[in-house]
Design an enzyme around this catalytic site. Sequence first.
Site: not given
Length: 305
Positions: A106, A130, A158-159, A176, A231
């Site tokens: 977040g 999450r 589901d993205g 991200d 990342c």
Amino acid sequence: MAAPVRGVRKLLKLVDFTPVPRRYRYKKKWELEPESGLSPTPSPDCSPNLRCFTFSRGDVSRFPPARLGSLGLMDYYLMDAASLLPVLALGLQPGDTVLDLCAAPGGKTLALLQTGCCRNLAANDLSTSRIGRLQKVLHSYVPQEIRERNQVRVTSWDGRKWGELEGDTYDRVLVDVPCTTDRHSLHEEENNIFQRSRKRERQMLPMLQAQLLAAGLLATRPGGHVVYSTCSLSHLQNEYVVQGAIELLANQYSIKVQVEDLSHFRKLFMDTFCFFPSCQVGELVIPNLMANFGPMYFCKMQRLP
């Protein structure tokens, strides 16, 4: 080294933030550019209204935990300062409809709200655990009236299927993606993604990331913008995913996508971050003894009309 983003006060009509407490006034502050003699006029390519406080280069001190402020909300959010760069690169404008495709836990969602530009924000994450963390962050930092006005919609879909669910919809999309989280993996023993038992999962990450990025591009309206970020230091998870998703959209959907130049970020933040000099597309912040931020890769794209 972590950096706190100032707490949220009036997210829709953001003019200023809570004054900096006395105990933080010695810390370095940047808004859209560091103290480098550049023009104070914000770059039109950067999202507005974000402030970040970091220690000076070489100082590895830690910020104290956040506290409840006068409005009953936590007064700042601790995160790696480089994590703000994808939000800045997204270049939000007032009235934008925004999708945060992989939103939990977040921190970037809060930064998107803090710009004061989101007419509507969809915050999604497939993981139910999450999502619970995301909801907790939103309740701790975002005023109740904003949450109740349905400005923020939290989903657990589901993205990879978002292009089918809400295609051609959003002005700005942040993708991200799940990645090897290289910094955390150095210190995490339990369930580390570099364990031999998770080798297959790790090998499949670039495919998952490309599917998520493709879905984010499909969810973007023609002319809209997407920022992809990880990342990780891995080229396979960074530039190659971007190139693969662009080829996928061109071949399967006849949709053209243009990568945008973000090299001006190196000049804006040369006093704060260490940038990898040889990315094929996008920009990569790499950890350095004197600037211990990142890794953070980010690449901005426009879906062409």
